[in-house]
Design a protein around this motif. Structure first.
Motif, mmCIF file in Angstrom:
data_model
loop_
_atom_site.group_PDB
_atom_site.id
_atom_site.type_symbol
_atom_site.label_atom_id
_atom_site.label_comp_id
_atom_site.label_asym_id
_atom_site.label_seq_id
_atom_site.Cartn_x
_atom_site.Cartn_y
_atom_site.Cartn_z
ATOM 1 N N ASP A 15 66.699 59.894 13.580
ATOM 2 C CA ASP A 15 65.616 60.384 14.429
ATOM 3 C C ASP A 15 64.336 59.679 13.993
ATOM 4 O O ASP A 15 63.489 60.247 13.316
ATOM 5 C CB ASP A 15 65.502 61.907 14.277
ATOM 6 N N LEU A 16 64.247 58.416 14.380
ATOM 7 C CA LEU A 16 63.137 57.577 13.948
ATOM 8 C C LEU A 16 62.111 57.430 15.068
ATOM 9 O O LEU A 16 62.493 57.349 16.242
ATOM 10 C CB LEU A 16 63.644 56.179 13.561
ATOM 11 N N PRO A 17 60.851 57.348 14.738
ATOM 12 C CA PRO A 17 59.843 57.076 15.768
ATOM 13 C C PRO A 17 60.106 55.706 16.395
ATOM 14 O O PRO A 17 60.449 54.752 15.677
ATOM 15 C CB PRO A 17 58.519 57.081 15.006
ATOM 16 N N PRO A 18 59.962 55.590 17.708
ATOM 17 C CA PRO A 18 60.264 54.309 18.385
ATOM 18 C C PRO A 18 59.461 53.129 17.848
ATOM 19 O O PRO A 18 59.947 52.006 17.856
ATOM 20 C CB PRO A 18 59.921 54.570 19.847
ATOM 21 N N GLU A 19 58.258 53.382 17.365
ATOM 22 C CA GLU A 19 57.431 52.275 16.881
ATOM 23 C C GLU A 19 57.996 51.612 15.626
ATOM 24 O O GLU A 19 57.630 50.483 15.298
ATOM 25 C CB GLU A 19 55.977 52.714 16.645
ATOM 26 N N LEU A 20 58.910 52.265 14.935
ATOM 27 C CA LEU A 20 59.541 51.652 13.762
ATOM 28 C C LEU A 20 60.510 50.546 14.163
ATOM 29 O O LEU A 20 60.737 49.609 13.420
ATOM 30 C CB LEU A 20 60.267 52.694 12.914
ATOM 31 N N ASP A 21 61.125 50.681 15.326
ATOM 32 C CA ASP A 21 62.033 49.659 15.857
ATOM 33 C C ASP A 21 63.041 49.174 14.816
ATOM 34 O O ASP A 21 63.178 47.980 14.560
ATOM 35 C CB ASP A 21 61.233 48.484 16.417
ATOM 36 N N LEU A 22 63.730 50.140 14.187
ATOM 37 C CA LEU A 22 64.771 49.828 13.215
ATOM 38 C C LEU A 22 66.145 50.015 13.860
ATOM 39 O O LEU A 22 66.315 50.880 14.717
ATOM 40 C CB LEU A 22 64.646 50.729 11.987
ATOM 41 N N PRO A 23 67.137 49.242 13.427
ATOM 42 C CA PRO A 23 68.470 49.327 14.033
ATOM 43 C C PRO A 23 69.341 50.456 13.459
ATOM 44 O O PRO A 23 70.537 50.478 13.684
ATOM 45 C CB PRO A 23 69.082 47.965 13.728
ATOM 46 N N LEU A 24 68.745 51.402 12.728
ATOM 47 C CA LEU A 24 69.511 52.459 12.086
ATOM 48 C C LEU A 24 70.006 53.472 13.114
ATOM 49 O O LEU A 24 69.215 54.093 13.826
ATOM 50 C CB LEU A 24 68.647 53.163 11.035
ATOM 51 N N LEU A 25 71.338 53.646 13.191
ATOM 52 C CA LEU A 25 71.930 54.604 14.123
ATOM 53 C C LEU A 25 72.052 55.995 13.514
ATOM 54 O O LEU A 25 71.920 56.990 14.211
ATOM 55 C CB LEU A 25 73.313 54.124 14.570
ATOM 56 N N GLY A 26 72.365 56.081 12.227
ATOM 57 C CA GLY A 26 72.508 57.374 11.570
ATOM 58 C C GLY A 26 73.698 57.400 10.638
ATOM 59 O O GLY A 26 74.181 56.356 10.191
ATOM 60 N N ASP A 27 74.161 58.620 10.377
ATOM 61 C CA ASP A 27 75.247 58.843 9.423
ATOM 62 C C ASP A 27 76.397 59.604 10.068
ATOM 63 O O ASP A 27 76.166 60.504 10.883
ATOM 64 C CB ASP A 27 74.749 59.682 8.237
ATOM 65 N N ILE A 28 77.597 59.254 9.659
ATOM 66 C CA ILE A 28 78.805 59.975 10.050
ATOM 67 C C ILE A 28 79.459 60.450 8.760
ATOM 68 O O ILE A 28 79.565 59.679 7.802
ATOM 69 C CB ILE A 28 79.792 59.073 10.819
ATOM 70 N N VAL A 29 79.895 61.704 8.752
ATOM 71 C CA VAL A 29 80.601 62.248 7.595
ATOM 72 C C VAL A 29 81.964 62.730 8.089
ATOM 73 O O VAL A 29 82.048 63.475 9.068
ATOM 74 C CB VAL A 29 79.827 63.425 6.953
ATOM 75 N N ILE A 30 83.021 62.271 7.432
ATOM 76 C CA ILE A 30 84.385 62.660 7.810
ATOM 77 C C ILE A 30 85.063 63.286 6.601
ATOM 78 O O ILE A 30 85.009 62.749 5.491
ATOM 79 C CB ILE A 30 85.198 61.454 8.320
ATOM 80 N N CYS A 31 85.715 64.419 6.833
ATOM 81 C CA CYS A 31 86.401 65.147 5.760
ATOM 82 C C CYS A 31 87.872 64.717 5.720
ATOM 83 O O CYS A 31 88.672 65.079 6.590
ATOM 84 C CB CYS A 31 86.287 66.650 5.995
ATOM 85 N N ALA A 32 88.214 63.937 4.705
ATOM 86 C CA ALA A 32 89.556 63.353 4.587
ATOM 87 C C ALA A 32 90.676 64.391 4.588
ATOM 88 O O ALA A 32 91.663 64.225 5.320
ATOM 89 C CB ALA A 32 89.637 62.459 3.357
ATOM 90 N N PRO A 33 90.592 65.477 3.807
ATOM 91 C CA PRO A 33 91.710 66.425 3.822
ATOM 92 C C PRO A 33 91.883 67.142 5.161
ATOM 93 O O PRO A 33 93.008 67.427 5.566
ATOM 94 C CB PRO A 33 91.384 67.433 2.713
ATOM 95 N N VAL A 34 90.778 67.404 5.859
ATOM 96 C CA VAL A 34 90.882 68.053 7.171
ATOM 97 C C VAL A 34 91.554 67.111 8.163
ATOM 98 O O VAL A 34 92.456 67.511 8.909
ATOM 99 C CB VAL A 34 89.501 68.522 7.684
ATOM 100 N N VAL A 35 91.147 65.848 8.165
ATOM 101 C CA VAL A 35 91.748 64.871 9.078
ATOM 102 C C VAL A 35 93.240 64.717 8.775
ATOM 103 O O VAL A 35 94.061 64.665 9.693
ATOM 104 C CB VAL A 35 91.002 63.521 9.009
#
Length: 163
Positions: free
Chosen positions: A72-92
């Motif tokens: 959730d970056l301000p548009p003026e930063l113009d960075l290519p960061l999409l974010g984070d994904i967390v996956i729980c291996a034992p649940v999967v």
């Protein structure tokens, strides 16, 4: 598409190899308008960490399979960061067995699902869910994997898995 992916394996369970994780991420991102410089973090965790995240961010008890945290970056930063994904291996792993799916197919689905959330897709209402499911199915088919909803009639991150 060749996104920059920071993979953090904090799980004691077996997880897919890094090239597979990156291939699944890049397949999902190829269906978007993100640049080739897109960045994201994929964190693979055990149930204790996922339970804390699920409780803290969603107010839900127990571990779930996948959580996405779009940047959730301000548009003026113009960075290519999409974010984070967390996956729980034992649940999967448990879900793949319970649903009779090859583990790699279920892992690919969770990775694609998490990426689509970072891109703004959701499944809160039926129309949005239908769009997201078609896109997931299309991406997985391009990877040579079956439809994840054939024998599984609810969304992968809607309900936490009981411990």
């Amino acid at each position: 598409m060749n996104a920059h992916v920071d993979i953090q394996n904090a799980s004691s369970e077996p997880v897919p190899e890094e090239p597979d994780l990156c291939r699944w991420i890049n397949a999902a991102l190829a269906h978007s308008q993100v640049s080739d410089t897109a960045e994201l973090c994929l964190r693979l965790v055990d149930e204790e960490e996922m339970t804390a995240l699920n409780s803290g961010y969603r107010g839900k008890a127990g571990a779930t399979n996948v959580l996405s945290f779009p940047a959730d970056l301000p548009p003026e930063l113009d960075l290519p960061l999409l974010g984070d994904i967390v996956i729980c291996a034992p649940v999967v792993a448990r879900e793949a067995i319970a649903q009779g799916k090859p583990p790699a197919a279920h892992w690919a689905h969770m990775v694609v699902h998490g990426c689509l959330h970072l891109l703004g897709y959701d499944h809160i209402d039926e129309d949005d869910a239908a769009v997201m499911e078609v896109l997931e199915t299309t991406i997985l088919a391009q990877l040579g994997l079956p439809c994840p909803y054939t024998d599984y009639n609810h969304h992968p991150d809607k309900e936490p898995v009981a411990q």
